[in-house]
Every structure is written in structure tokens, then in C-alpha cells.
Design a protein around this motif. Structure first.
Motif, PDB file in Angstrom:
ATOM      1  N   TRP A 176       0.837  -1.199   0.000  1.00 22.18           N
ATOM      2  CA  TRP A 176       0.000   0.000   0.000  1.00 22.18           C
ATOM      3  C   TRP A 176       0.872   1.249   0.000  1.00 22.18           C
ATOM      4  O   TRP A 176       0.629   2.185  -0.763  1.00 22.18           O
ATOM      5  CB  TRP A 176      -0.942  -0.026   1.207  1.00 22.18           C
ATOM      6  N   GLY A 207       2.319   1.792  -3.332  1.00 18.70           N
ATOM      7  CA  GLY A 207       1.369   2.063  -4.411  1.00 18.70           C
ATOM      8  C   GLY A 207       1.063   0.872  -5.279  1.00 18.70           C
ATOM      9  O   GLY A 207       0.507   1.019  -6.360  1.00 18.70           O
ATOM     10  N   ASN A 267      -4.913   0.832  -3.308  1.00 18.85           N
ATOM     11  CA  ASN A 267      -4.408   2.113  -3.809  1.00 18.85           C
ATOM     12  C   ASN A 267      -5.349   2.633  -4.887  1.00 18.85           C
ATOM     13  O   ASN A 267      -6.347   2.002  -5.220  1.00 18.85           O
ATOM     14  CB  ASN A 267      -2.989   1.950  -4.361  1.00 18.85           C
ATOM     15  N   PHE A 300      -5.038   7.610  -2.422  1.00 20.80           N
ATOM     16  CA  PHE A 300      -3.608   7.431  -2.156  1.00 20.80           C
ATOM     17  C   PHE A 300      -2.977   6.552  -3.228  1.00 20.80           C
ATOM     18  O   PHE A 300      -3.283   5.368  -3.349  1.00 20.80           O
ATOM     19  CB  PHE A 300      -3.389   6.821  -0.773  1.00 20.80           C
ATOM     20  N   ALA A 301      -2.079   7.134  -4.000  1.00 27.67           N
ATOM     21  CA  ALA A 301      -1.421   6.404  -5.084  1.00 27.67           C
ATOM     22  C   ALA A 301      -0.146   5.698  -4.626  1.00 27.67           C
ATOM     23  O   ALA A 301       0.423   4.907  -5.364  1.00 27.67           O
ATOM     24  CB  ALA A 301      -1.091   7.356  -6.222  1.00 27.67           C
ATOM     25  N   GLY A 302       0.320   5.979  -3.429  1.00 28.92           N
ATOM     26  CA  GLY A 302       1.536   5.350  -2.918  1.00 28.92           C
ATOM     27  C   GLY A 302       2.725   6.281  -3.021  1.00 28.92           C
ATOM     28  O   GLY A 302       2.676   7.318  -3.680  1.00 28.92           O
TER      29      GLY A 302
END
Length: 128
Positions: free
Chosen positions: A81, A84, A89, A95-97
Motif C-alpha cells: 500500500w 502504491g 491504492n 492514495f497512489a503510494g
């Protein structure tokens, strides 16, 4: 006309010491590069994490996998997580990482040859 030539071979190339030194060099260079990788990942996380607890950073370490030195987070459940690559995700969440693994990989690739070069002299002496 017959010609007989007798040769005697000796030294590290012929008695296996050179091969052993090369193999030891490869192992040590890999381990040194992996240790540098740990430092780079931790430094990237210091810049990226907004609310660090210290636990994730403490799990970044080197491991031997199939004879190779690798940098890992030890399988921390939320590691994918943070990177990403997890199922939760984006687009599931906003949240893209963080790019810590990618950035560390790029820096380490740029530094790897220099790291190996610094390790090499001690193994060259074994081959003389």
C-alpha cells in the motif's frame, strides 16, 4: 623429429584461489550494494512519510534470497500500500503510494558500479 615440452602451472588461476576470490568479491559487492540500498530506501522514506511511526523503516533490511542479496521490507502487510502496488491504492482510494522503492532503485543503479569498485581491491590481492 619429436619435441617434448613440460610445463608447470601454479598460482591462483590454476589452484582455484582466483575463482574463489571472484566469487567472494561478487557476494561482498552484492551485500555492500544491498546495504547501501537499505540506507537509500530509509532516506527516501524520511522525505516521503507524513506521519512515520518508525516501524516500517525499521523493517527495511537486506536478505539473502536464492543466493542474492536483496532489500526488503520484511513482508510488512501494508508495504505494498505504501509503495502504491496494493489492491487498496488508486483508483480504490486517493492514495497512489510513495515512490520510495523506485527512487531508491534508480539511485542504487547509478551508484552500484562505484560501490563494487571500492570493494574490489581486497579481492584482487587474493589473486596475486
Amino acid at each position: 623429429m619429436d619435441i617434448d615440452i613440460d610445463t608447470t602451472t601454479s598460482g591462483p588461476v590454476f589452484n582455484g584461489q582466483a575463482r574463489a576470490a571472484v566469487n567472494a568479491f561478487i557476494d561482498e559487492a552484492e551485500e555492500e550494494i544491498a546495504r547501501r540500498g537499505v540506507n537509500i530506501v530509509r532516506a527516501e522514506l524520511d522525505h516521503l512519510l507524513r506521519n512515520p511511526t518508525g516501524y516500517y523503516e525499521s523493517q527495511i533490511r537486506t536478505e539473502r534470497v536464492a543466493g542474492d542479496s536483496v532489500v526488503t521490507d520484511g513482508g510488512v502487510v501494508y508495504g505494498p500500500w505504501l509503495a502504491g502496488t496494493g489492491s487498496r491504492n488508486a483508483p480504490e482510494t486517493r492514495f497512489a503510494g510513495y515512490p520510495h522503492w523506485r527512487l531508491a532503485t534508480q539511485r542504487l543503479q547509478a551508484e552500484a558500479a562505484d560501490i563494487a569498485e571500492k570493494v574490489l581491491p581486497q579481492f584482487i590481492r587474493r589473486m596475486e
